[in-house]
Design an enzyme around this catalytic site. Sequence first.
Site, mmCIF file in Angstrom:
data_model
loop_
_atom_site.group_PDB
_atom_site.id
_atom_site.type_symbol
_atom_site.label_atom_id
_atom_site.label_comp_id
_atom_site.label_asym_id
_atom_site.label_seq_id
_atom_site.Cartn_x
_atom_site.Cartn_y
_atom_site.Cartn_z
ATOM 1 N N LYS A 33 0.895 -1.162 0.000
ATOM 2 C CA LYS A 33 0.000 0.000 0.000
ATOM 3 C C LYS A 33 0.930 1.208 0.000
ATOM 4 C CE LYS A 33 -4.069 1.883 2.336
ATOM 5 N NZ LYS A 33 -4.832 2.236 1.142
HETATM 6 N N1 PMP Z 1 -7.481 -1.214 -3.131
HETATM 7 C C1 PMP Z 1 -6.974 0.010 -2.947
HETATM 8 C C2 PMP Z 1 -6.234 0.661 -4.081
HETATM 9 C C3 PMP Z 1 -7.149 0.669 -1.722
HETATM 10 O O1 PMP Z 1 -6.653 1.900 -1.528
HETATM 11 C C4 PMP Z 1 -7.870 0.036 -0.696
HETATM 12 C C5 PMP Z 1 -8.073 0.724 0.615
HETATM 13 N N2 PMP Z 1 -6.981 0.491 1.482
HETATM 14 C C6 PMP Z 1 -8.389 -1.251 -0.934
HETATM 15 C C7 PMP Z 1 -8.169 -1.851 -2.166
HETATM 16 C C8 PMP Z 1 -9.147 -1.982 0.126
HETATM 17 O O2 PMP Z 1 -8.284 -2.358 1.165
HETATM 18 P P1 PMP Z 1 -8.788 -2.517 2.661
HETATM 19 O O3 PMP Z 1 -10.030 -3.317 2.616
HETATM 20 O O4 PMP Z 1 -7.659 -3.234 3.317
HETATM 21 O O5 PMP Z 1 -9.010 -1.154 3.204
#
Ligand code: PMP
Length: 298
Positions: free
Chosen positions: A160
């Site tokens: 991320k």
């Molecule tokens: N994809 C992207 C590009 C994101 O920014 C997020 C948010 N963090 C997600 C998927 C979903 O991830 P999560 O459920 O862990 O928040």
Amino acid sequence: MAEIIPFDQRDGVIWYDGKLVAWGEAKTHVLTHGLHYASCVFEGERLYSRRIYKLKEHTARLFESARLLGMKIPYTEDEINAACMEAAEAQGFEDGYVRPVVFRGSEMMAVSAQITKIHVAVALWQWPSYFDPKEKLKGIRLDVSAWRRPAPETAPTKAKAAGLYMICTLSKHEAEAKGYADALMFDYRGFVAEATGANIFFVKDGTLHTPTPDCFLDGITRRSVMALAKLRQIPVVERHIKPEELGGFSECFLTGSAAEVTPVAEIGHWRFTPGQISETLMHDYSEDVRRPVSRVEI
Ligand code: PMP
């Protein structure tokens, strides 16, 4: 657009490099490697009823994202979990959004940045979820982005990482300019990938279909929702999904820590009708996040 208080002008405290500091004092210099070269990773979490949902999983992903970018966080995972809770308690919120961020400092200002200090901050702010389930069940409208999620050989796609959001901001701005809420992105092969900050699910004949996360984030909400679906005996299929299949799905929703479970009514010229499965999982997720202990291990 509602007036937004700039994020550097809010009240409270931020956990910054080991201690709580006044909000306005949590500063960094313009010559910071993280700003120039995107040596920066972060998390997005939600505080519900004074608990952070899946905190350990988010912290583990933060450490893995940092590792993938060659950054060693100078704290343990337990210390970062405690920092998130300390910041949450100091802010005094019942519910809120939690943003841990890790970035390289100012010691070197070139591509090579071997000896930069690794900074860590945790900030919390209020970001209400969409409370009215009826309103939410109308579904949002998505544009189709021309930007594609890159191949794992092109970028550290499991991280991320701030740099991966460049094409997300471009896609979202283009979508908003056309009146859409968000955009669907395909991947480098042309398969359906995800939205700009959330994963995507489809429903067909009572079964959930979701893209295999082999070049984008395997979201924590995605994994929780898949586990909650299994508790309801709803079958889940992870596979590559082609754009031409989109006409064959009845329901569609997004998942993410910020987005939670958000039904989708349109993607470009494709139409979906938010229905029973979206509603059930929206409900099950909003119930799970407020339990003292989640019903699902992910
Ligand atoms: N994809 C992207 C590009 C994101 O920014 C997020 C948010 N963090 C997600 C998927 C979903 O991830 P999560 O459920 O862990 O928040």
